[in-house]
Design a protein around this motif. Structure first.
Motif, PDB file in Angstrom:
ATOM      1  N   ASP A  38       0.879  -1.237  -0.030  1.00  0.00           N
ATOM      2  CA  ASP A  38       0.049  -0.178   0.066  1.00  0.00           C
ATOM      3  C   ASP A  38       0.843   1.168  -0.029  1.00  0.00           C
ATOM      4  O   ASP A  38       0.383   2.321  -0.240  1.00  0.00           O
ATOM      5  CB  ASP A  38      -0.972   0.089   1.196  1.00  0.00           C
ATOM      6  N   THR A  39       1.978   1.201   0.274  1.00  0.00           N
ATOM      7  CA  THR A  39       2.919   2.311   0.401  1.00  0.00           C
ATOM      8  C   THR A  39       4.120   2.238  -0.512  1.00  0.00           C
ATOM      9  O   THR A  39       4.829   1.172  -0.593  1.00  0.00           O
ATOM     10  CB  THR A  39       3.533   2.421   1.644  1.00  0.00           C
ATOM     11  N   SER A  77       0.445  -0.709  -8.334  1.00  0.00           N
ATOM     12  CA  SER A  77       1.810  -1.142  -8.690  1.00  0.00           C
ATOM     13  C   SER A  77       2.802  -0.223  -9.173  1.00  0.00           C
ATOM     14  O   SER A  77       3.803  -0.670  -9.036  1.00  0.00           O
ATOM     15  CB  SER A  77       1.565  -2.548  -9.641  1.00  0.00           C
ATOM     16  N   PHE A  78       2.428   0.714  -9.487  1.00  0.00           N
ATOM     17  CA  PHE A  78       3.272   1.867 -10.227  1.00  0.00           C
ATOM     18  C   PHE A  78       3.304   3.119  -9.518  1.00  0.00           C
ATOM     19  O   PHE A  78       2.460   3.698  -9.054  1.00  0.00           O
ATOM     20  CB  PHE A  78       2.915   2.183 -11.859  1.00  0.00           C
ATOM     21  N   CYS A  79       4.714   3.583  -9.681  1.00  0.00           N
ATOM     22  CA  CYS A  79       4.917   4.809  -8.979  1.00  0.00           C
ATOM     23  C   CYS A  79       5.976   5.608  -9.726  1.00  0.00           C
ATOM     24  O   CYS A  79       7.000   4.878 -10.106  1.00  0.00           O
ATOM     25  CB  CYS A  79       5.347   4.941  -7.674  1.00  0.00           C
ATOM     26  N   TRP A  84       4.181  -2.525   3.218  1.00  0.00           N
ATOM     27  CA  TRP A  84       2.620  -2.879   3.550  1.00  0.00           C
ATOM     28  C   TRP A  84       2.144  -1.582   4.296  1.00  0.00           C
ATOM     29  O   TRP A  84       1.141  -1.217   4.010  1.00  0.00           O
ATOM     30  CB  TRP A  84       2.502  -4.091   4.229  1.00  0.00           C
ATOM     31  N   ALA A  85       2.906  -1.313   5.324  1.00  0.00           N
ATOM     32  CA  ALA A  85       2.565   0.022   6.061  1.00  0.00           C
ATOM     33  C   ALA A  85       3.827   0.686   6.484  1.00  0.00           C
ATOM     34  O   ALA A  85       4.773  -0.227   6.788  1.00  0.00           O
ATOM     35  CB  ALA A  85       1.682  -0.561   7.171  1.00  0.00           C
ATOM     36  N   ARG A  86       3.825   1.863   6.883  1.00  0.00           N
ATOM     37  CA  ARG A  86       4.859   2.618   7.434  1.00  0.00           C
ATOM     38  C   ARG A  86       5.257   1.914   8.448  1.00  0.00           C
ATOM     39  O   ARG A  86       4.396   1.822   9.569  1.00  0.00           O
ATOM     40  CB  ARG A  86       4.648   4.027   7.607  1.00  0.00           C
ATOM     41  N   GLY A  87       6.559   1.543   8.804  1.00  0.00           N
ATOM     42  CA  GLY A  87       7.203   1.094  10.102  1.00  0.00           C
ATOM     43  C   GLY A  87       7.381  -0.211   9.949  1.00  0.00           C
ATOM     44  O   GLY A  87       7.983  -0.992  10.754  1.00  0.00           O
TER      45      GLY A  87
END
Lengths: 112, 112
Positions: A30-31, A72-74, A95-98
Motif C-alpha cells: 500500500d505504500t 503497482s506503479f509509481c 505494507w505499512a509505514r514502520g
C-alpha cells in the motif's frame, strides 16, 4: 516475488529538461517511497504514497512530483533538472509505514 | 524528528575476524530499527529488523544486532566475516508515518 523494479537503471539528462523515473512492485504494497542517495550521504526520503495519498518532505516539496496511477506503479518526475539532481534514486515499497521496506536497485541519474 | 548516527565511515577487517558496526539513534518514542546492506551496483537489502521483544535479533548471513534502549544503540555484529561481506551497511530508524531515516552508512572492506 519480493522485487521492486526500477527503469531505467541509468539515465542521462540535460540541465533544464524534464526527467521521469518509473518504479513498479508486484507485492500489492500500500505504500511506495522515493529516496535520493548521493555519494557519502544517507539515503534521503523525498516522498511517499500511502495508497493514493501523496506525502512530500517539506524541503523537497517543490522539486519533485510523483504519480501513482495504480497500486503497482509509481513515478518520480523532475520538471527541470539541475546539476544538483545527479544522484541515485531508490524506489521502495512496504505494507505499512514502520514495517519491512523493500528496495529496488535504483536509477542512477546524471544531469549534464 | 528522529536521527541516526553511524560514527565509523569505513571499517577494514581481515577475513575470519569479527565485525561490529555501531549505530546510535535519536527518537523519543519506541523505534523500529533496521540494518540494510548495499552491495556494489545493488539496491538496499534488509539484513535484520527490531520491533519489540528479545533485544538480540538474528539476521541473514550470520549477522545479529542488539537493541540497548538505555544507550539508544543498535549495533550490528558478525562473528566471522567473509570477503563477500564487503559492502556499505546502513542503520535506519522508522517512526510511525515518517518513513525510514538512515545513517550515513559504514563501508566495510574485508581483506583475505
Amino acid at each position: 516475488d519480493t522485487t521492486v523494479k526500477q527503469n531505467p537503471r541509468y539515465k542521462l539528462a540535460r540541465v533544464g529538461k524534464p526527467v521521469n523515473l518509473i518504479c513498479s512492485q508486484t507485492m500489492n504494497h500500500d505504500t511506495m517511497y522515493w529516496y535520493q542517495k548521493k555519494p557519502n550521504q544517507a539515503p534521503k526520503l523525498l516522498l511517499f504514497y500511502y495508497d493514493k495519498i501523496l506525502n512530500r518532505e517539506a524541503d523537497t516539496f517543490e522539486k519533485f512530483q510523483s504519480s501513482r496511477p495504480n497500486n503497482s506503479f509509481c513515478s518520480l518526475y523532475i520538471g527541470s533538472a539541475g546539476l544538483e539532481y545527479s544522484a541515485m534514486y531508490l524506489c521502495a515499497s512496504s505494507w505499512a509505514r514502520g514495517t519491512e521496506v523493500f528496495f529496488g536497485k535504483g536509477t542512477r541519474l546524471t544531469v549534464v | 524528528a528522529q536521527s541516526v548516527t553511524q560514527p565509523d565511515a569505513r571499517v577494514t577487517v581481515s577475513e575470519g575476524a569479527s565485525l561490529q558496526l555501531r549505530c546510535k539513534y535519536s527518537y523519543s518514542g519506541t523505534p523500529y530499527l533496521f540494518w540494510y546492506v548495499q552491495y556494489p551496483r545493488q539496491g538496499l537489502q534488509l539484513l535484520l529488523k527490531y520491533y519489540s521483544g528479545d533485544p538480540v535479533v538474528q539476521g541473514v548471513n550470520g549477522f545479529e544486532a542488539e537493541f540497548i534502549k538505555s544507550n539508544s544503540s543498535f549495533h550490528l555484529r558478525k562473528a566471522s566475516v567473509h570477503w563477500s561481506d564487503s559492502a556499505v551497511y546502513f542503520c535506519a530508524v522508522s517512526a510511525c508515518a515518517q518513513g525510514l531515516t538512515f545513517g550515513l552508512g559504514t563501508r566495510v572492506s574485508v581483506f583475505p
